[in-house]
Design a protein around this motif. Structure first.
Motif, mmCIF file in Angstrom:
data_model
loop_
_atom_site.group_PDB
_atom_site.id
_atom_site.type_symbol
_atom_site.label_atom_id
_atom_site.label_comp_id
_atom_site.label_asym_id
_atom_site.label_seq_id
_atom_site.Cartn_x
_atom_site.Cartn_y
_atom_site.Cartn_z
ATOM 1 N N LYS A 176 0.889 -1.242 0.023
ATOM 2 C CA LYS A 176 -0.093 -0.221 0.123
ATOM 3 C C LYS A 176 0.921 1.255 0.095
ATOM 4 C CE LYS A 176 -4.409 -1.987 1.318
ATOM 5 N NZ LYS A 176 -5.444 -2.070 1.958
ATOM 6 N N GLY A 177 1.956 1.245 0.867
ATOM 7 C CA GLY A 177 2.764 2.444 0.937
ATOM 8 C C GLY A 177 3.391 2.832 -0.382
ATOM 9 N N GLN A 178 3.604 1.915 -1.429
ATOM 10 C CA GLN A 178 4.067 2.306 -2.574
ATOM 11 C C GLN A 178 2.950 2.169 -3.734
ATOM 12 O OE1 GLN A 178 7.732 -0.089 -3.362
ATOM 13 N NE2 GLN A 178 8.658 0.451 -1.423
ATOM 14 N N GLU A 179 1.682 2.032 -3.473
ATOM 15 C CA GLU A 179 0.572 2.100 -4.438
ATOM 16 C C GLU A 179 0.714 1.171 -5.465
ATOM 17 O OE1 GLU A 179 -0.504 6.167 -5.319
ATOM 18 O OE2 GLU A 179 0.429 6.867 -3.451
ATOM 19 N N GLU A 209 15.100 10.706 3.559
ATOM 20 C CA GLU A 209 15.995 11.245 4.460
ATOM 21 C C GLU A 209 15.593 10.292 5.856
ATOM 22 O OE1 GLU A 209 17.893 14.612 5.221
ATOM 23 O OE2 GLU A 209 17.874 14.835 3.177
ATOM 24 N N THR A 210 14.543 9.826 5.932
ATOM 25 C CA THR A 210 14.175 8.717 7.019
ATOM 26 C C THR A 210 13.706 7.591 6.341
ATOM 27 O OG1 THR A 210 12.187 9.649 7.350
ATOM 28 C CG2 THR A 210 13.997 10.417 8.716
ATOM 29 N N PRO A 211 13.867 6.284 6.750
ATOM 30 C CA PRO A 211 13.282 5.081 6.372
ATOM 31 C C PRO A 211 11.675 5.180 6.132
ATOM 32 C CG PRO A 211 14.879 4.634 7.821
ATOM 33 C CD PRO A 211 14.726 6.086 8.193
ATOM 34 N N VAL A 212 11.232 4.354 4.973
ATOM 35 C CA VAL A 212 9.946 4.296 4.781
ATOM 36 C C VAL A 212 9.453 2.692 4.966
ATOM 37 C CG1 VAL A 212 9.597 6.289 3.664
ATOM 38 C CG2 VAL A 212 10.257 4.117 2.385
ATOM 39 N N GLY A 251 6.867 -5.204 5.131
ATOM 40 C CA GLY A 251 7.292 -4.386 6.563
ATOM 41 C C GLY A 251 8.648 -4.279 6.832
ATOM 42 N N ASN A 252 9.543 -4.552 5.700
ATOM 43 C CA ASN A 252 11.045 -4.136 5.665
ATOM 44 C C ASN A 252 11.047 -2.475 5.837
ATOM 45 O OD1 ASN A 252 11.856 -6.836 6.154
ATOM 46 N ND2 ASN A 252 11.486 -7.065 3.857
ATOM 47 N N ARG A 253 12.107 -2.101 6.056
ATOM 48 C CA ARG A 253 12.510 -0.717 5.945
ATOM 49 C C ARG A 253 13.439 -0.354 4.719
ATOM 50 N NH1 ARG A 253 14.535 2.327 10.749
ATOM 51 N NH2 ARG A 253 16.431 1.345 10.293
ATOM 52 N N ALA A 254 13.204 0.888 4.221
ATOM 53 C CA ALA A 254 13.822 1.253 2.926
ATOM 54 C C ALA A 254 14.263 2.541 2.935
ATOM 55 C CB ALA A 254 12.964 0.730 1.897
ATOM 56 N N ALA A 255 15.032 3.272 2.162
ATOM 57 C CA ALA A 255 15.156 4.646 1.682
ATOM 58 C C ALA A 255 15.637 4.572 0.276
ATOM 59 C CB ALA A 255 15.982 5.201 2.878
ATOM 60 N N VAL A 302 18.249 4.018 -6.489
ATOM 61 C CA VAL A 302 19.033 3.027 -5.802
ATOM 62 C C VAL A 302 18.047 2.746 -4.456
ATOM 63 C CG1 VAL A 302 20.813 2.126 -4.277
ATOM 64 C CG2 VAL A 302 21.049 3.157 -6.642
ATOM 65 N N GLU A 303 17.564 1.707 -4.200
ATOM 66 C CA GLU A 303 16.848 1.518 -2.955
ATOM 67 C C GLU A 303 17.763 0.913 -1.830
ATOM 68 O OE1 GLU A 303 13.308 -0.962 -3.043
ATOM 69 O OE2 GLU A 303 12.669 -0.310 -1.392
ATOM 70 N N LEU A 304 17.958 1.536 -0.725
ATOM 71 C CA LEU A 304 18.390 0.989 0.393
ATOM 72 C C LEU A 304 17.524 -0.005 1.105
ATOM 73 C CD1 LEU A 304 20.981 3.686 1.107
ATOM 74 C CD2 LEU A 304 21.563 1.698 0.076
ATOM 75 N N TYR A 305 17.996 -1.229 1.576
ATOM 76 C CA TYR A 305 16.983 -2.067 2.114
ATOM 77 C C TYR A 305 17.503 -2.659 3.288
ATOM 78 C CZ TYR A 305 12.781 -5.089 0.910
ATOM 79 O OH TYR A 305 11.690 -5.768 1.026
#
Lengths: 135, 135
Positions: free
Chosen positions: B37-40, B103-106, B111-115, B127-130
């Motif tokens: 959902k967060g990435q539609e 600037e802060t993880p999404v 449910g993993n964290r990424a930016a 580039v996604e950091l995961y």
């Protein structure tokens, strides 16, 4: 059978300034650079996990990579999927009507064998099929 | 520290027709699809080696993925590099003046964290950091 992502290739205009990001800032390790004459480029290899990030600097103005760079600027160029049997995979793709750039394998970095699938058949992605000497 | 390529993401207009190539023709295995959902988007996961090929179908017209698809058609969208400590990596990138989209993880798939790093700082590559929950 596909074994893994062998590498992703990023076209860059200059290796030194690109390495300052991918190696010095992100912390990837550069193992070596290699001139790949068949692809008219110098390639920097930065392995991570069981794949590699490859930075590709064109050495002529005529290659596909050089034309990509001139037209679109630096960026992701292709992904390479490692297969155990390239000839078998190419036969299967032809049977299924997949559009190939290389109907027969070409020589890639390290003397490995490779063939490209046309992006038209792969959701706009340039896919390299890659068979290493070790098999 | 970067551990591996977690995934490469390919934006597609339709999952079924894309799976007919990546799964049925190339032979990759589909493990599952997930609405993020967060990435539609709805994402199809096809692991290979220690990475995954992800097919991303936008579910709205407002997301970055949807705008990419409308503007450029299907294609390679980003690569995700798995890190052991996302907060530490983001601090390091800020210190070095790297332009960040987040600037802060999404929250990413599973449910993993990424930016995301802005392509301007990464040779035109998104580039996604995961960081996975397992660490």
């Amino acid at each position: 059978m596909i074994k893994k992502i062998n590498h992703i290739a990023i076209i860059v205009p200059d290796l030194d300034s690109s390495l300052s990001f991918w190696r010095d800032t992100l912390g990837l390790t550069l193992t070596h650079t290699e001139e790949v004459k068949g692809q008219e480029s110098i390639v920097a290899f930065l392995p991570t996990g069981d794949s590699e990030v490859e930075l590709v600097k064109p050495t002529t103005e005529t290659s596909g990579a050089a034309r990509f760079l001139a037209k679109r600027g630096p960026g992701l160029h292709h992904i390479a999927l490692e297969v155990d049997d390239l000839d078998e995979m190419l036969m299967r793709l032809k049977e299924k009507g997949v559009r190939l750039i290389n109907e027969t394998p070409v020589v890639a970095a390290g003397g490995n064998r490779a063939a490209f699938i046309h992006p038209e058949s792969a959701n706009g992605v340039l896919v390299e099929l890659y068979e290493t000497k070790a098999g």
